[in-house]
Design a protein around this motif. Sequence first.
Motif, PDB file in Angstrom:
ATOM      1  N   ASP A  96      -3.634 -14.705  -1.706  1.00  0.00           N
ATOM      2  CA  ASP A  96      -4.624 -14.604  -2.782  1.00  0.00           C
ATOM      3  C   ASP A  96      -3.985 -14.695  -4.162  1.00  0.00           C
ATOM      4  O   ASP A  96      -4.579 -15.238  -5.090  1.00  0.00           O
ATOM      5  N   ALA A 127      -2.466 -11.436   3.177  1.00  0.00           N
ATOM      6  CA  ALA A 127      -3.650 -11.917   2.455  1.00  0.00           C
ATOM      7  C   ALA A 127      -3.458 -11.749   0.948  1.00  0.00           C
ATOM      8  O   ALA A 127      -3.841 -12.624   0.165  1.00  0.00           O
ATOM      9  N   ARG A 128      -2.840 -10.653   0.519  1.00  0.00           N
ATOM     10  CA  ARG A 128      -2.568 -10.451  -0.907  1.00  0.00           C
ATOM     11  C   ARG A 128      -1.592 -11.498  -1.436  1.00  0.00           C
ATOM     12  O   ARG A 128      -1.762 -12.006  -2.539  1.00  0.00           O
ATOM     13  N   GLU A 150      -1.702  -4.634  11.220  1.00  0.00           N
ATOM     14  CA  GLU A 150      -2.806  -4.515  10.275  1.00  0.00           C
ATOM     15  C   GLU A 150      -2.308  -4.580   8.835  1.00  0.00           C
ATOM     16  O   GLU A 150      -2.897  -5.262   7.993  1.00  0.00           O
ATOM     17  N   ARG A 151      -1.215  -3.885   8.541  1.00  0.00           N
ATOM     18  CA  ARG A 151      -0.674  -3.927   7.180  1.00  0.00           C
ATOM     19  C   ARG A 151      -0.125  -5.316   6.870  1.00  0.00           C
ATOM     20  O   ARG A 151      -0.251  -5.798   5.760  1.00  0.00           O
ATOM     21  N   GLU A 162       0.831  -1.203   0.000  1.00  0.00           N
ATOM     22  CA  GLU A 162       0.000   0.000   0.000  1.00  0.00           C
ATOM     23  C   GLU A 162       0.868   1.258   0.000  1.00  0.00           C
ATOM     24  O   GLU A 162       0.598   2.230   0.701  1.00  0.00           O
ATOM     25  N   ASP A 184      -1.321  -8.132   7.979  1.00  0.00           N
ATOM     26  CA  ASP A 184      -2.482  -8.966   7.672  1.00  0.00           C
ATOM     27  C   ASP A 184      -2.959  -8.734   6.237  1.00  0.00           C
ATOM     28  O   ASP A 184      -3.235  -9.689   5.506  1.00  0.00           O
ATOM     29  N   ARG A 185      -3.073  -7.468   5.839  1.00  0.00           N
ATOM     30  CA  ARG A 185      -3.558  -7.165   4.488  1.00  0.00           C
ATOM     31  C   ARG A 185      -2.563  -7.629   3.425  1.00  0.00           C
ATOM     32  O   ARG A 185      -2.954  -8.231   2.421  1.00  0.00           O
ATOM     33  N   ALA A 186      -1.283  -7.358   3.642  1.00  0.00           N
ATOM     34  CA  ALA A 186      -0.266  -7.749   2.664  1.00  0.00           C
ATOM     35  C   ALA A 186      -0.141  -9.263   2.582  1.00  0.00           C
ATOM     36  O   ALA A 186      -0.018  -9.825   1.484  1.00  0.00           O
TER      37      ALA A 186
END
Length: 125
Positions: free
Chosen positions: A81, A77-78, A70-71, A27, A73-75
């Motif tokens: 995915d 997940a990417r 938090e970042r 991000e 977790d998001r990264a």
Amino acid sequence: MPITFNHTIIIAKDGAESARFFRELFEAAEAPSWGPFTNVQLDEGVLIQFAAPPLEEIQPQHYAFLVDDERFDRAYARLVDRGVEHWADPQMRHPGEINHGHGGRGVYFRDPAGHFFEMITQPYL
């Protein structure tokens, strides 16, 4: 003036592709690019500059990035995915896992140019 980290150049066969991978995963902000560099802006004014190699062969390097939970977790997940191969350790003995070292979490993976990236939530020191 205190010593601060300003920028690094990461050699990539396709600088735009590597910069896009980095920006989307972490991000990060796009930055003005010039000459052979495709730039990504990090906090505190730090630039990551992706550039085509002067030689045909790219020697893989290691780059580690400290992020908040938090970042992470998001990264992460990417990564999952997109089917990006990843490991809990730099020796690549624990595929598809993260580690819980130093009181946080960490993961190792390769960017599109083949460099080893590490994402951690706690510094080692």
